[in-house]
Write an enzyme that holds these catalytic residues in place. Structure first.
Site, PDB file in Angstrom:
ATOM      1  N   GLU A  87      98.164 103.834  47.071  1.00 46.35           N
ATOM      2  CA  GLU A  87      97.338 104.538  46.083  1.00 46.35           C
ATOM      3  C   GLU A  87      97.290 106.039  46.404  1.00 46.35           C
ATOM      4  OE1 GLU A  87      93.309 103.138  46.352  1.00 46.35           O
ATOM      5  OE2 GLU A  87      92.710 104.048  44.452  1.00 46.35           O
ATOM      6  N   CYS A 105      94.384  98.977  43.999  1.00 41.87           N
ATOM      7  CA  CYS A 105      93.257  98.773  44.921  1.00 41.87           C
ATOM      8  C   CYS A 105      92.140  97.915  44.334  1.00 41.87           C
ATOM      9  CB  CYS A 105      92.726 100.124  45.394  1.00 41.87           C
ATOM     10  SG  CYS A 105      91.890 100.036  47.011  1.00 41.87           S
ATOM     11  N   LYS A 122      94.312 103.006  36.871  1.00 44.25           N
ATOM     12  CA  LYS A 122      93.362 102.116  37.551  1.00 44.25           C
ATOM     13  C   LYS A 122      92.178 101.817  36.637  1.00 44.25           C
ATOM     14  CE  LYS A 122      90.923 101.947  42.051  1.00 44.25           C
ATOM     15  NZ  LYS A 122      90.692 102.726  43.304  1.00 44.25           N
TER      16      LYS A 122
END
Lengths: 584, 584
Positions: free
Chosen positions: A50, A152, A116
């Protein structure tokens, strides 16, 4: 045609790199190297953590337009290096807003960007401050395999992107992460990912960041799990690594075919928005560099071993990434400073660690001799700078102002601050970074002197409770197979030695009693009543809570240190100083 | 019936209180007093600021179940005190999650709860960390008038709750706020609310918090504006106040009737979920305690006057709310410490301010004489504690370690840290809070010594650029009509006096050049290129940016201080220390 089916395997390389915040050139160099290694190993796909391009967490640097522009420029270089391979890499994307993004790159082209969706905004995280959340869950076809990319926090949600992607045809889920370490997290993370893989009948590759960044240590330990949740490969913890795995995607198809709920979802690409098609299917033979491991086979290291390694990495990276070579540590002959010195030596090497002992009229004879023995054991240089003359000068200078008063904490703190001044003078003169040596129990209770023993650039064991300090010292001696940290250091009763015969136990409960109370109060937000109900003495609990509450102002001015628990002092715990609410 | 229409007026009392975080008993006492005053004044409705019950911002205290329980308990007391009146008060509500809420209370009953919809998560705000956003915009009937309640950030959105509430029948919008001060904000806020009132043809009462809380000052200045956006009443700035206003709701109806777009929306209560009905319509005669003011009539105070008052309030509240009575200030004879002393005296009174002058071998004669003159002018006690003897002792003590090195910043910082140690010794001995005296230009460039002049509990002018320091000093002298701060202090060239003949200008550009560059770089995220393009010398800009970037570690350990600009150092600006990205 049947050969096509046989070939439904994907060779993935996870580059577990140690990116540095803002080091675009350095991060790019690491990435290009890994891309080339992955190509040489015949990988179809290489992944990076990330925000690997700019480092994590970039914090308010994201508000600087030039920082974003550099991110873009650097991403373009990665795209240009992607001939013959697919790449997934984290970067900060900008459209009408900023997104925490993953670039999906193939053979010289940026073919897609994932945003994300779940932005953590708790604990140490402030992602809502920076990012807008994405709302699309595309599936890409890489080397003929459906791949869902997410980032994540996304993977921590059962009904999150991985689930949607799996049901939209993704057989492999690529999650790129920057997951900060605390002890116990690795276990929780592996169990969660195994569940996610099995529930979605998908192979999951989980590419974590590694390295220290201010208060955080990213512990690596990247993972590949198969569609039954079995561990295929695991990256090193606290080290860079390139993890290669050949994924048997055909097995995913077969398992799904046997499962009625998957039947109608199996057609690849039905609803996807982008396709990444490869010119050629990988010709490399099917194998795995590391044999598949079941979780049972993995050596689970002891807690002190894991924490010790986290502290070493966090220290090395803080020192090196901030441009320092050498560190300076005030050695009191106590266990805290001894442990910090051992960590520094393990991380930076003997020539880069300097100790200084600063005895006073109240120092025990053991204070100097134990520091000398430790320095000898560790093989580091030790300076001896007695503070008596300076302390006497302060007493003379303050005599008139203090006339008629009794000695109290003021005189004690003057000594601690003389030591702080000497450490900083050496730091300013020689460019050595001062490592402070206070532990979490002291930071919690305020049993520490602001600008005194708290003076320094980095607080190595700030989040380590005193009882764990002992365990870490014993662990290090066990590794050394000698008494690296002298037993006289480990066995002596803790003391600040700021007045005659002073012992911690005069002011604080024993650390065996104190530490569980502090954990409940600081890390778990338990009330005093709740902690007393667990069977701890009422006076001890109230006393501890009062000390914690009243020391907030000190912690606000403390140097950063490495988070190893579920809640560290620092950005992880944000309490007002001005606060009339008392937990006790 | 026509009498019913004539009576469509609402008497509102806005209690602009100074709530303290966590001081449930104290906040409750203030609220009950205001409720009684409002009843005595014949008010239909009394309002309180956002989170008035627990104080704002409570930060991670919200995670403590006992804190939430206390909030509930305290809210119940307010409900019990509401006989014969309606109340709107901010509190932290808990259901499946925590909400930033407003309780709508009437005559002994909690009749409704509004949940804040727009949660600020930028700048100093972290509301997404704590709160779930609401999603309902109810309208309440209070004394026969449609009232829409919303909270702080909600009113900043054109298409936000106020708009929905107005179109659902609300003629009065009650906004309760905790809006932190920065200079220029009051103007922006009043213009925005005037626009919102006129756009929605609704009377808006805006009840702001007042008081200091760590880095923040809430400036009060609560407002009532009519449906044309004209100012009806304004609360004091930086002081507690109870603002009474009689709202001519009939005028709202009339204006709406004349406006085609309102025709179909006018029926009260059509879609509301709750109704608050009063037993009796207020019998009090219609009048306004304060005559309506047009914005033109309002005295707009000078910028230095406003900032000065913010600094006084922020300092007084930090000192008092943290249980201190007296403060200690190191007086160098320079303008920064002189200004801080004047602020402290204005806020705390002469007997509660102690100065100390700590001359060294490098101090100019004016250093002591100017400090003495200032102390005399302010009427405060001045201690004189020369540091020469201690400094000599340090030099002797460090002689061996420093052998063969040239004097550099190390020796300079030793002196600053001796002063820090003396200040803290006096603090520890006598319980005085040390106020630090560094300004924003110094904090930005790192022209300050960690643990030296940065040592202390509260940094009063930390967010005040040096050029504004001069303006504030002149403003204070103008108020005093004498040279309270001696002209010799104002006129001397700034110097740290840590080596012979040292002047700030040797190391830094002039503050007239520097401050605009710092503002552009720190507060506006402009790049070095952009700032150079504005016409500033390239070397000055690069130098300034480099100094800002390289001083992050110092600021991380700085005491808190009062935010007065759009971006203060502290929670407002979150940069990593470990950062290879350089703005220059």
């Amino acid at each position: 045609m049947s050969q096509r089916v046989d070939a439904r395997r994907l060779r993935i390389a996870m580059a577990q790199i140690n990116a540095t915040v803002g080091d675009f050139a350095g991060n790019l160099q690491k990435m290009l190297k890994a891309v080339n290694q992955a190509k040489a190993l015949g990988a179809d796909l290489v992944t990076f953590p990330e925000l690997a391009i700019c480092g994590y967490p970039p914090e308010d640097l994201l508000f600087k337009p030039r920082f974003i522009a550099e991110t873009r420029r650097c991403l373009q270089k990665v795209v240009e290096a992607s001939s013959g391979i697919s790449i997934v890499v984290g970067f900060a994307d900008t459209k009408e807003d900023i997104y925490n993004a993953a670039a999906i790159i193939h053979d010289g082209k940026l073919v897609g960007v994932y945003h994300k969706i779940f932005l953590p905004n708790y604990g140490v995280f402030d992602e809502n401050r920076y990012f807008r959340a994405g709302d699309e869950c595309p599936v890409y076809i890489i080397a003929g395999v459906g791949v869902g990319v997410n980032i994540c926090e996304d993977i921590w949600y059962e009904a999150g992107p991985a689930n949607i992607q799996a049901y939209s045809g993704a057989e492999v889920i690529v999650n790129i992460s920057a997951s900060p370490y605390y002890f116990g997290k690795r276990d929780a993370r592996e169990k969660m990912i195994a569940t996610r893989a099995a529930d979605n009948v998908a192979i999951i590759s989980y590419n974590n960041l590694v390295g220290g960044q201010d208060e955080l240590v990213f512990d690596g330990g990247s993972l590949v799990l198969d569609e039954k949740g079995r561990l295929l490969a695991r990256g090193k913890q606290f080290e860079e690594d390139l993890i290669l795995a050949d994924l048997d995607v055909e097995a995913v198809s077969q398992t799904r075919l046997q499962n009625p709920r998957w039947k109608k979802e199996l057609v690849l690409g039905e609803e996807q928005e982008w396709q990444v098609t490869r010119a050629t299917v990988s010709e490399a033979p099917f194998n795995t560099e590391k044999p598949p491991l079941s979780p049972m086979q993995v050596e689970m290291r002891s807690l002190p071993a894991e924490i010790y390694d986290a502290l070493v990495l966090g220290t090395v990276d803080y020192v090196a990434k901030n441009g320092f070579k050498k560190v300076l540590i005030g050695l009191s002959g106590g266990i805290d400073s001894s442990l910090v010195a051992a960590i520094a030596v393990d991380g930076l090497g003997k020539p880069n660690v300097v100790g200084v002992t600063m005895p006073s009229r109240y120092s025990s004879p053991g204070s100097v001799s134990d520091a000398e023995l430790l320095a000898k054991n560790l093989g580091i240089k030790l300076l001896t700078i007695p503070i008596e003359k300076v302390f006497q000068a302060y007493q003379d200078t303050l005599a008139e102002a203090f006339k008629g008063t009794k000695p109290n904490v003021a005189e004690e703190n003057v000594q601690a601050r003389i030591r702080g001044n000497i450490l900083m003078a050496l730091s300013n003169k020689f460019g050595w970074l001062v490592l402070t040596t206070g532990n979490k129990s002291e930071m919690a209770t305020g049993y520490t002197t602001l600008y005194g023993d708290m003076a320094g650039g980095f607080a190595v064991i700030k989040d380590v409770p005193k009882t764990m300090v002992y365990e870490l010292a014993r662990y290090r001696n066990y590794l050394a197979e000698v008494e690296l940290i002298p037993s006289s250091v480990i066995d002596k009763p803790p003391s600040a030695e700021l007045r005659p015969g002073q012992k911690d136990i005069d002011t604080l409960p024993s650390y065996e009693l104190l530490d569980p109370v502090l954990k409940a109060y600081v890390e778990e937000d338990k009330s005093v009543e709740q902690i007393i109900a667990l069977g701890t003495d009422e006076e001890v609990v109230k006393r501890a809570a009062r000390l914690v509450d009243d020391s907030e102002y000190k912690r606000r001015q403390a140097p950063p240190g490495i988070k190893i628990t579920t809640r560290a002092f620092g950005r992880d715990r944000r309490l007002p100083i001005t606060n009339r609410f008392k937990g006790w």
